[in-house]
Design an enzyme around this catalytic site. Structure first.
Site, short mmCIF file in Angstrom:
data_model
loop_
_atom_site.label_atom_id
_atom_site.label_comp_id
_atom_site.label_asym_id
_atom_site.label_seq_id
_atom_site.Cartn_x
_atom_site.Cartn_y
_atom_site.Cartn_z
N HIS A 196 -4.43 -41.91 -15.71
CA HIS A 196 -4.76 -40.81 -15.75
C HIS A 196 -3.55 -39.54 -15.94
O HIS A 196 -2.56 -39.73 -15.68
CB HIS A 196 -5.14 -40.61 -14.19
CG HIS A 196 -5.74 -39.14 -14.12
ND1 HIS A 196 -7.26 -38.88 -14.15
CD2 HIS A 196 -5.38 -38.06 -13.49
CE1 HIS A 196 -7.18 -37.58 -13.85
NE2 HIS A 196 -6.29 -37.01 -13.52
N ASP B 193 -9.74 -41.87 -8.65
CA ASP B 193 -8.32 -41.89 -8.88
C ASP B 193 -7.69 -41.97 -7.65
O ASP B 193 -6.90 -41.12 -7.20
CB ASP B 193 -8.07 -40.43 -9.67
CG ASP B 193 -8.80 -40.05 -10.85
OD1 ASP B 193 -8.86 -41.36 -11.79
OD2 ASP B 193 -9.21 -38.94 -11.31
N ASN C 59 -4.01 -44.99 -26.15
CA ASN C 59 -3.43 -46.06 -25.34
C ASN C 59 -3.61 -47.30 -25.45
O ASN C 59 -2.92 -48.25 -25.24
CB ASN C 59 -3.84 -45.48 -23.94
CG ASN C 59 -3.16 -44.28 -23.11
OD1 ASN C 59 -2.01 -44.38 -22.82
ND2 ASN C 59 -3.83 -43.13 -23.28
N GLU D 60 2.16 -41.60 -20.82
CA GLU D 60 1.20 -42.49 -20.99
C GLU D 60 1.68 -43.77 -21.78
O GLU D 60 1.24 -44.87 -21.11
CB GLU D 60 -0.16 -41.79 -21.41
CG GLU D 60 -0.68 -40.79 -20.45
CD GLU D 60 -1.90 -40.31 -21.19
OE1 GLU D 60 -2.96 -41.10 -21.22
OE2 GLU D 60 -2.23 -39.04 -20.85
C1 GAR Z 1 -5.62 -40.22 -22.00
O1 GAR Z 1 -5.03 -38.92 -21.79
C2 GAR Z 1 -6.28 -40.71 -20.60
O2 GAR Z 1 -4.94 -40.64 -19.87
C3 GAR Z 1 -7.32 -40.02 -20.02
O3 GAR Z 1 -8.07 -39.79 -21.35
C4 GAR Z 1 -7.23 -40.03 -22.52
C5 GAR Z 1 -7.60 -41.04 -23.50
O4 GAR Z 1 -6.91 -41.04 -24.76
N1 GAR Z 1 -8.01 -40.66 -19.16
C6 GAR Z 1 -8.51 -39.77 -18.06
O5 GAR Z 1 -8.55 -38.66 -18.12
C7 GAR Z 1 -9.23 -40.47 -17.03
N2 GAR Z 1 -9.69 -39.98 -15.97
P1 GAR Z 1 -6.93 -42.29 -25.69
O6 GAR Z 1 -8.44 -42.76 -25.88
O7 GAR Z 1 -6.30 -41.75 -27.11
O8 GAR Z 1 -6.12 -43.20 -24.99
#
Ligand code: GAR
Length: 210
Positions: free
Chosen positions: A110, A151, A14, A181
């Protein structure tokens, strides 16, 4: 210029989507000033370095208590003085004092359609495991402002993603990232940077993008 600090814990895809959107001019009026990770081994820190963005590591494990971490974390953010804090896969609970100091200036992504599959214990791959266990046919992602709850803050944007036969948590996680995302989070930052988002009575009003 919106000054943004991004908080991360892991892969940082992200974060990468945000950095790429800034480079491509899809997010405007925005500077990514620093990246904070609680995990010294996070690939996200490498991504920050490659983009020439300051990476800061702050792990609760290296403090004598959670209160000491909370104090240091809040002080660091106060020193950085961002207009917006983006939680991009940050798996540490944000201290209440930080939430109050940066009221309506912290956003989180999220990986589900809140209020489904969210709250304490729902993060990362677990969210997709639970969605598959329940047998939902549609899931998605949500960008929301952060308040004292888990959340629970005002919702900025959501996007639905289909669950397909034979999905594993990993396959579903990837689809939710690609289709939701990595699109929603950069868009939300651009909307905030360009004054298209207001919070009224705990609800988000979003002006049209054109
Ligand atoms: C993502 O899927 C984000 O939505 C989630 O962690 C992942 C991080 O991926 N966040 C949560 O679950 C927060 N409750 P990334 O480090 O590759 O962006």
């Amino acid at each position: 210029m919106l000054k943004v600090v991004v908080c991360v814990s892991g892969g940082g895809t992200n974060l990468q989507a945000i950095l790429d959107a800034v480079s491509a001019g899809k997010i405007t009026n925005t500077e990514i000033a620093a990246v904070i990770s609680n995990n010294p081994g996070a690939k996200a820190l490498e991504r920050a370095k490659n983009a020439g963005v300051e990476g800061i590591c702050m792990s609760p494990k290296t403090y004598e208590s959670r209160a000491a971490f909370n104090k240091a974390f809040t002080e660091k953010l106060t020193e950085l003085n961002p207009d917006l804090i983006v939680l991009a896969g940050f798996l540490v609970r944000i201290p209440e004092e930080t939430v109050h100091l940066f009221s309506n200036r912290i956003v989180n992504i999220h990986p589900s359609l809140i209020p489904s599959f969210c709250g304490v214990g729902y993060y990362g791959l677990t969210v997709h495991e639970k969605a598959l266990e329940r047998g939902v046919k549609v899931t998605g992602a949500t960008v929301h402002f952060v308040n004292e709850g888990m959340d629970e803050g005002p919702i900025i944007a959501q996007k639905a993603v289909a669950v397909e036969d034979g999905d594993t948590p990993e396959v579903l996680q990837r689809r939710v990232m690609e289709q939701a995302e990595w699109i929603l989070l950069p868009q939300a930052i651009d909307d905030i940077a360009n004054g298209r988002i207001r919070v009224v009575d705990n609800h988000v009003c979003r002006a049209s993008r054109d």
